[in-house]
Design an enzyme around this catalytic site. Structure first.
Site, PDB file in Angstrom:
ATOM      1  N   HIS A  70      -1.584   2.554  14.037  1.00 35.58           N
ATOM      2  CA  HIS A  70      -1.403   1.124  14.310  1.00 35.58           C
ATOM      3  C   HIS A  70      -0.186   0.917  15.204  1.00 35.58           C
ATOM      4  CE1 HIS A  70      -3.892   0.456  10.491  1.00 35.58           C
ATOM      5  NE2 HIS A  70      -4.636   0.146  11.539  1.00 35.58           N
ATOM      6  N   GLU A  73       3.538  -0.377  14.112  1.00 33.58           N
ATOM      7  CA  GLU A  73       4.255   0.330  13.040  1.00 33.58           C
ATOM      8  C   GLU A  73       5.186   1.368  13.650  1.00 33.58           C
ATOM      9  OE1 GLU A  73       0.958   1.522  10.499  1.00 33.58           O
ATOM     10  OE2 GLU A  73       0.272  -0.544  10.343  1.00 33.58           O
ATOM     11  N   ARG A 128      -1.775  -4.448  16.750  1.00 31.57           N
ATOM     12  CA  ARG A 128      -2.170  -3.428  15.767  1.00 31.57           C
ATOM     13  C   ARG A 128      -3.269  -2.480  16.281  1.00 31.57           C
ATOM     14  NH1 ARG A 128      -3.041  -2.726   9.936  1.00 31.57           N
ATOM     15  NH2 ARG A 128      -5.221  -2.368   9.416  1.00 31.57           N
ATOM     16  N   HIS A 198       1.874   5.416   8.210  1.00 31.03           N
ATOM     17  CA  HIS A 198       1.840   3.993   8.548  1.00 31.03           C
ATOM     18  C   HIS A 198       3.122   3.329   8.052  1.00 31.03           C
ATOM     19  CE1 HIS A 198      -2.624   3.371   9.408  1.00 31.03           C
ATOM     20  NE2 HIS A 198      -2.628   4.608   8.920  1.00 31.03           N
ATOM     21  N   TYR A 250      -5.367  -2.210  -1.280  1.00 26.85           N
ATOM     22  CA  TYR A 250      -6.584  -3.036  -1.249  1.00 26.85           C
ATOM     23  C   TYR A 250      -7.785  -2.179  -0.860  1.00 26.85           C
ATOM     24  CZ  TYR A 250      -4.457  -3.520   3.520  1.00 26.85           C
ATOM     25  OH  TYR A 250      -3.829  -3.304   4.719  1.00 26.85           O
ATOM     26  N   GLU A 272       2.847   4.771   3.563  1.00 26.68           N
ATOM     27  CA  GLU A 272       3.286   3.471   4.080  1.00 26.68           C
ATOM     28  C   GLU A 272       4.804   3.498   3.953  1.00 26.68           C
ATOM     29  OE1 GLU A 272       1.484   1.148   5.459  1.00 26.68           O
ATOM     30  OE2 GLU A 272      -0.510   1.868   4.970  1.00 26.68           O
TER      31      GLU A 272
HETATM   32  O1  PAY Z   1      -5.639   3.989   3.201  1.00 25.80           O
HETATM   33  O2  PAY Z   1      -6.381   2.040   2.831  1.00 25.80           O
HETATM   34  C1  PAY Z   1      -5.701   2.812   3.478  1.00 25.80           C
HETATM   35  C2  PAY Z   1      -4.905   2.300   4.629  1.00 25.80           C
HETATM   36  C3  PAY Z   1      -4.260   0.994   4.358  1.00 25.80           C
HETATM   37  C4  PAY Z   1      -3.509   0.457   5.589  1.00 25.80           C
HETATM   38  C5  PAY Z   1      -4.512  -0.237   6.491  1.00 25.80           C
HETATM   39  O3  PAY Z   1      -4.802  -1.421   6.295  1.00 25.80           O
HETATM   40  O4  PAY Z   1      -5.016   0.416   7.387  1.00 25.80           O
HETATM   41  C6  PAY Z   1      -2.408  -0.418   5.086  1.00 25.80           C
HETATM   42  C7  PAY Z   1      -1.726  -1.300   6.117  1.00 25.80           C
HETATM   43  C8  PAY Z   1      -1.392  -0.501   7.363  1.00 25.80           C
HETATM   44  O5  PAY Z   1      -0.452   0.284   7.379  1.00 25.80           O
HETATM   45  O6  PAY Z   1      -2.095  -0.682   8.337  1.00 25.80           O
HETATM   46  C9  PAY Z   1      -0.472  -1.959   5.543  1.00 25.80           C
HETATM   47  C10 PAY Z   1       0.243  -2.850   6.519  1.00 25.80           C
HETATM   48  C11 PAY Z   1       1.479  -3.487   5.889  1.00 25.80           C
HETATM   49  C12 PAY Z   1      -0.673  -3.958   7.035  1.00 25.80           C
HETATM   50  O7  PAY Z   1      -0.791  -4.113   8.246  1.00 25.80           O
HETATM   51  O8  PAY Z   1      -1.281  -4.641   6.206  1.00 25.80           O
HETATM   52 ZN    ZN Z   2      -1.085   0.855   9.525  1.00 26.25          ZN
END
Ligand code: PAY
Ligand code: ZN
Length: 311
Positions: A70, A73, A128, A198, A250, A272
């Site tokens: 992303h 980040e 992102r 991330h 999530y 993270e």
């Molecule tokens: O393994 O489920 C997973 C990855 C979760 C990440 C995603 O959404 O891809 C979590 C988010 C990320 O790093 O992209 C968290 C961040 C804070 C966000 O953008 O929500």
């Molecule tokens: Zn990410």
């Protein structure tokens, strides 16, 4: 006349400086680093890959780590750079690092989503996704971490090209995801761990994120993640929560971690990094050093576990 900033491990580096760094760190450490490219990005940039490890003349088991899936980040690519530097400077003096690099190869992809990273520097700091054009929409980009073949686009992802979690028109529609997936598929027999970095939230996640069901290796992954988080915390007291993605952050389908795990890479973890949201993606440069130092401890813990538990 504006002076171009040089590469620094305690600053965020733009793509030009990261590319120059890839060249210089490789040529400065020929015994430990070799470079290749996974292919080009959508906009034609090289996806540089570094292989770190002592050349033994035979094929070694390996760990694959990527940063910068992303764009916004920024602490993530900073960590990959830190990791490579730390690996080559502590090889020969740090017993654990020496042993790791003697027996394993570590593939490091310093920036996965190069086009997005550049865009986050030049145009939109909070970008992102990738930068690919979407047919039938003026919105740009796909979320590369929703684009892998793991429950693709079923939950926690959007089929709207304007969304930040757009899963793309099809599995591996993004050339960047395809390049990474092809490399891991091709080297499936040697890749024993997949680490993806991330930010933010201070979490250490493992499969699954696309479903609530427990991974076959749930017990072992739970204990490795807990111990790695404890190692991380030992340095500056930074608290991490660990657990399966679905219940810890999530439900989200199409992630690279779940895809790698279902391909057969048992030790699949998503970090993270800092912080918990005070600065979020805009983590100050003053936190690069402590964040990277503490994260090193967790990554080394996982690598040592992999080394002792080859399969
Ligand atoms: O393994 O489920 C997973 C990855 C979760 C990440 C995603 O959404 O891809 C979590 C988010 C990320 O790093 O992209 C968290 C961040 C804070 C966000 O953008 O929500
Ligand atoms: Zn990410």
């Amino acid at each position: 006349n504006q002076q171009t900033k040089a590469h620094s491990y305690v600053k965020y580096n733009n793509w030009a400086n990261i590319e120059a760094w890839v060249s210089s760190i490789t040529s400065g450490n020929p015994a430990l680093i070799s470079r290749s490219s996974l292919g080009k990005t959508y906009e034609g940039r090289d996806m540089h890959l570094l292989k770190i490890g002592k050349n033994t003349g035979s094929t070694k088991p390996a760990i694959f780590m990527d940063c910068g899936i992303h764009a916004r980040e920024w602490i993530s690519p900073a960590f990959c750079q830190w990791f490579v530097q730390e690996a080559v400077t502590t090889y020969g003096s740090d017993a654990q690092m020496t042993s790791l690099l003697d027996t394993l190869d570590i593939f490091v992809l310093p920036v996965f989503n190069v086009d997005g990273y550049e865009y986050s520097w030049k145009s939109d700091r909070m970008w992102r996704k990738t930068r690919s054009r979407n047919s039938g929409s003026n919105c740009i980009g796909t979320d590369p971490n929703r684009n892998f073949d793991a429950g693709w686009c079923t939950v926690g992802a959007s089929s709207n090209p304007c969304s930040d979690t757009y899963c793309g028109p099809s599995v591996e529609s993004e050339i960047e995801s395809q390049n990474v997936a092809n490399f891991i598929r091709r080297n499936k027999s040697i890749i024993k761990a997949y680490l993806t970095i991330h930010s933010y939230s201070q979490l250490l996640l493992f499969p699954y994120s696309y479903k609530y069901g427990q991974a076959k290796d749930h017990a072992e992954l739970t204990s490795v993640a807990a111990s790695a988080s404890e190692a991380l915390r030992s340095l500056y007291g930074t608290r991490y929560t660990s657990g399966p993605g679905a219940t810890t952050i999530y439900l989200a389908a199409g992630g690279s971690d779940d895809w790698a795990y279902d391909l057969g890479v048992k030790y699949s973890f998503t970090f993270e990094l800092r912080d918990l949201g005070r600065y979020g993606f805009l983590l100050p440069e003053s936190q690069i050093k402590p964040t990277c130092e503490e994260t090193m401890l967790a990554v080394k813990y996982i690598a040592a576990h992999v080394q002792k538990n080859l399969y």
